[in-house]
Design an enzyme around this catalytic site. Structure first.
Site, PDB file in Angstrom:
ATOM      1  N   CYS A 172       1.988  -7.785  27.439  1.00  0.00           N
ATOM      2  CA  CYS A 172       3.030  -6.782  27.216  1.00  0.00           C
ATOM      3  C   CYS A 172       4.348  -7.498  26.912  1.00  0.00           C
ATOM      4  O   CYS A 172       4.434  -8.727  26.989  1.00  0.00           O
ATOM      5  CB  CYS A 172       3.191  -5.867  28.438  1.00  0.00           C
ATOM      6  N   CYS A 222       5.784  -9.939  29.456  1.00  0.00           N
ATOM      7  CA  CYS A 222       5.288 -11.321  29.431  1.00  0.00           C
ATOM      8  C   CYS A 222       6.177 -12.174  28.525  1.00  0.00           C
ATOM      9  O   CYS A 222       6.553 -13.303  28.875  1.00  0.00           O
ATOM     10  CB  CYS A 222       3.850 -11.368  28.930  1.00  0.00           C
ATOM     11  N   ASP A 240      -0.260   3.590 -11.669  1.00  0.00           N
ATOM     12  CA  ASP A 240       0.613   3.082 -10.615  1.00  0.00           C
ATOM     13  C   ASP A 240       0.584   3.918  -9.350  1.00  0.00           C
ATOM     14  O   ASP A 240       1.200   3.550  -8.357  1.00  0.00           O
ATOM     15  CB  ASP A 240       2.064   3.020 -11.118  1.00  0.00           C
ATOM     16  N   ASP A 257      -1.942   6.161 -17.520  1.00  0.00           N
ATOM     17  CA  ASP A 257      -1.290   7.273 -16.839  1.00  0.00           C
ATOM     18  C   ASP A 257       0.106   7.408 -17.465  1.00  0.00           C
ATOM     19  O   ASP A 257       0.624   6.440 -18.041  1.00  0.00           O
ATOM     20  CB  ASP A 257      -1.187   6.972 -15.346  1.00  0.00           C
ATOM     21  N   ASP A 295      -4.165   7.569  -9.198  1.00  0.00           N
ATOM     22  CA  ASP A 295      -4.783   6.758 -10.252  1.00  0.00           C
ATOM     23  C   ASP A 295      -5.892   5.855  -9.716  1.00  0.00           C
ATOM     24  O   ASP A 295      -6.655   5.288 -10.503  1.00  0.00           O
ATOM     25  CB  ASP A 295      -3.731   5.877 -10.940  1.00  0.00           C
TER      26      ASP A 295
END
Length: 727
Positions: free
Chosen positions: A21, A24, A615, A428, A619
């Site tokens: 944790c 520590c 992109d 696209d 796509d």
């Protein structure tokens, strides 16, 4: 002011094991900070690392490790696995190169006295001295070939080492037998020594050429700074401490001064500057960066002070990602390599058989034992499986390294080969051919314009689509604010978005067809641009028209693709009115109003090798379905993961360059294979018929591998083309 440490202080990053944790991490940091001789300690629970600066005169690394161990934890030097592995490989390569040079020099010094009598007969050495000089060459300088042959035969295959070891051993053994016979005959110690020396020289030349082939990787390594200036105080922006980059994680804030390389990927919190991203994205023009913009590890900060919030740890940085992709591509095999593998499986056994036949037939024809052995050995020595084996891998290594340096990342050798075969390239529209930053150009309400904008804004808050962001930005400028809490959103890719409120109200924004499917009659789409129709509780409120800008350089790129015999086609979910003007401007075919599954059908219907350029998240299926998928650098991580080729910049010419480089590489591989096959097809018969001595055969074999590598190095002359401007 910056935090100072003594010049003789030692600074090291450590991996910390055993922490469970954040408490520590705090405990270790507190104990180490109070330890005598420790000047600073920083422990990060998230990355399980610690950065410690100490005075080596007061405390050493072992004592630090013991101190941590007493607390129930352990530390070990931190390693950036990818970068460190590459550095180690380069270090080993340099050490191996030095070792080869030393062994070659030793072999050459001992071989020279054996060769000189060929020029000056009076300098002929007695057979005893020839044996004394040739023996260390045969078994010390030639040890690498015996070792390689052993491992090769042990694995059930044959390679060049088998042929060299077998050929030189036969010549050396025959000469030893001739020397120790009661009636000594002619010895050929000079042949075995010269063959080994020439092959060693060829290996040195080949290694040097191969090291040039990997120089792009060395340049990438040099881009990654090892330290970063980390904020120590929020009140005083000038207070920072140099920290090992391996200890930093997302969320840390760093300072980058003018003239420094940016150590980690991140977002600018404050400051303005220009950055040189050329070795990351391939963009040659400096890019202006300000608050909110993304910066990349390895980019050069040119003229302004930047405060950057780290977004990725060093192992996920742009440099690390590029190196990982390049490494994977260079370790992959091109499909053409399968042919070479099939030939190589039978090559060495076939050469051994031809050698035995050449020697046996020569002896049967009465040419004597010496001449028969010489012919058999010449066949063994001239045969060169290495030239075949190097034809493809060296070209792939050079091409992938060169492309990465120019903003093009091939996922593997298959992608490199397939890209050059593309005849139909699908695109696209939004964010690929256009900037992906549409703006509201017209608003056509049926009633209140404010009600239309409020409804559209509330609905579009549930989407990150470029059209949605454009509407949100426009509403923000018009001071129209809505509360989206309580709404449940349903997005239909390629159609629109539906929002249902806690009070039962229903908002809809999308295409005309989407509204009609919901029983809402919408106005006709007769305007140029993208149209978003809006309705509330089944009542049609009007439409918003948005227009995007074609990306700079796209027209030139489309023209270039056409001259290369590639047919560009736009696939878009947008309506005809938005797609047609873009397609007409670019002079390409298009299909509009497509849903994602219809894009896949269009790709499946293509009867030539196809590519897809996109992109966005939507796509990704199309990028996977096409023979080769290309993801633009401005796109999403999902698109990049689905693609075979990632274009890290936004210059459309990168796509053209990727295909051109692919074609140049495949041509070079075929050229190398042709040379390697012709060399062996002509060289082996010449040796078998006695036209080549073993020494000449050895020189030819050594030069054949080198010539294939040098041929591949000509790829460095490949000229990348770029538009004058890119966006």
């Amino acid at each position: 002011m910056s935090t100072a440490t003594r010049e003789d202080s030692k600074k090291q990053g450590f991996s910390v094991d055993g922490m469970t944790c954040t408490a520590c991490a705090s405990r270790i940091q507190k104990v180490l900070s109070r330890t005598q001789g420790v000047q600073s300690a920083r422990v990060n629970f998230a990355t399980e690392t610690a950065g410690i600066t100490w005075d080596p005169e007061q405390i050493d690394e072992a004592t630090l490790a013991e101190k941590v161990q007493k607390m129930g934890y352990s530390i070990r030097p931190a390693v950036n696995e990818l970068l460190e592995r590459k550095k180690e490989n380069l270090k080993r390569e340099r050490a191996a190169s030095l070792r080869d040079r030393i062994i070659f020099s030793f072999s050459a010094i001992l071989t020279l006295p054996l060769v000189l009598p060929m020029l000056f007969e009076s300098w002929m050495l007695p057979p005893l001295w020839q044996w004394i000089l040739a023996t260390p060459v045969q078994f010390f300088a030639g040890f690498r070939f015996y070792k390689g042959a052993y491992h090769s035969l042990k694995s059930g295959a044959g390679n060049m080492d088998v042929l060299v070891a077998l050929g030189t051993t036969v010549v050396y053994g025959f000469s030893v037998a001739q020397f120790f016979l009661p009636d000594p005959g002619h010895v050929y110690f000079e042949s075995s020594a010269v063959i080994l020396t020439l092959v060693l020289l060829g290996k040195i030349m080949e290694r040097g050429a191969r090291s040039r082939a990997t120089r792009a990787m060395e340049e990438l390594l040099s881009l990654q700074p090892e330290e970063a200036r980390v904020f120590q105080s929020e009140d005083d922006g000038s207070s920072w401490e140099l920290i090992d980059v391996r200890l930093l994680d997302a969320g840390d804030r760093i300072v980058v001064l003018p003239g420094e390389r940016i150590p980690l990927d991140g977002t600018i919190d404050s400051g303005r500057s220009e950055t040189d991203d050329s070795l990351i994205t391939g963009e040659s023009v400096p890019v202006v960066k300000a608050a909110g913009d993304t910066v990349y590890a390895g980019s050069l900060n040119l003229n302004g002070r930047l405060i950057v919030s780290v977004s990725r740890a060093v192992n996920q940085s742009s440099v690390a990602r590029i190196m990982k992709l390049v490494e994977e591509a260079q370790n992959s095999r091109a499909p053409v390599q399968s042919l070479v593998d099939r030939v190589s499986e039978i090559f060495v056994p076939a050469v051994v058989i031809i050698s035995l036949l050449a020697g046996s037939i020569s002896y049967a024809l009465g040419m004597g034992i010496s001449e028969s052995i010489i012919r058999g050995v010449a066949v063994l020595v001239i045969a060169c499986p290495c030239a075949l084996g190097l034809a493809s891998p060296i070209a792939v290594v050079i091409a992938t390294g060169l492309s990465a340096k120019n903003g093009i990342l091939f996922r593997n050798a298959m992608a490199l080969e397939i890209s050059g075969k593309i005849r139909t390239l699908f695109f696209d529209k939004t964010g690929t051919l256009t900037l992906g930053r549409p703006e509201v150009s017209e608003i056509h309400p049926t009633g209140s314009i404010r009600e239309l904008l409020e409804t559209a804004c509330a609905a579009e808050l549930g989407s990150e689509h470029p059209l949605s962001r454009a509407i949100q930005d426009y509403c923000a400028k018009e001071n129209i604010q809505v509360d989206s809490s309580g709404f449940h959103y349903r997005t239909v890719p390629g159609a629109g978005i539906q929002a249902t409120g806690a009070d039962g109200s229903e908002l809809v924004a999308g295409t005309r067809e989407f509204l009609q499917e919901l029983g809402i009659e919408a106005a006709n789409d007769n305007a140029e641009g993208s149209v978003v129709h809006v309705a509330r509780n089944s009542k049609y409120l009007g439409r918003i028209i948005l227009k995007d800008t074609v990306r700079a350089g796209v027209i030139e790129s489309m023209n270039e693709l056409k001259t290369m015999g590639i047919r560009p086609t736009m696939l878009t979910g947008d309506r005809d009115g938005a797609a047609a003007p873009v397609a007409e401007m670019l002079g390409i075919d298009f299909q509009a109003g497509l849903k994602p599954e219809q894009k896949l059908a269009a790709i499946d219907a293509c009867d030539t090798t196809s590519g897809m350029v996109g992109d966005g998240i939507n796509d990704a299926p199309a990028l996977r379905r096409a023979d080769a998928g290309f993801a633009m650098g401005s796109g999403t991580d999902v698109a990049s993961e689905a693609a075979d080729v990632t274009l890290t910049g936004n210059n459309p010419m990168e796509l053209v360059n990727a295909i051109r480089l692919s074609r140049a590489t495949i041509r070079k591989i075929h050229q190398n294979l042709f040379f390697a096959f012709i060399y062996n097809i002509t060289g082996i018969p010449l040796a078998a018929f006695g036209f080549l001595s073993p020494m000449i055969a050895g020189a030819a074999m050594a030069l054949s591998s080198v010539s294939v590598v040098l041929s591949s190095l000509s790829l460095y002359r490949f000229q990348f083309r770029y538009n004058e401007h890119s966006s």
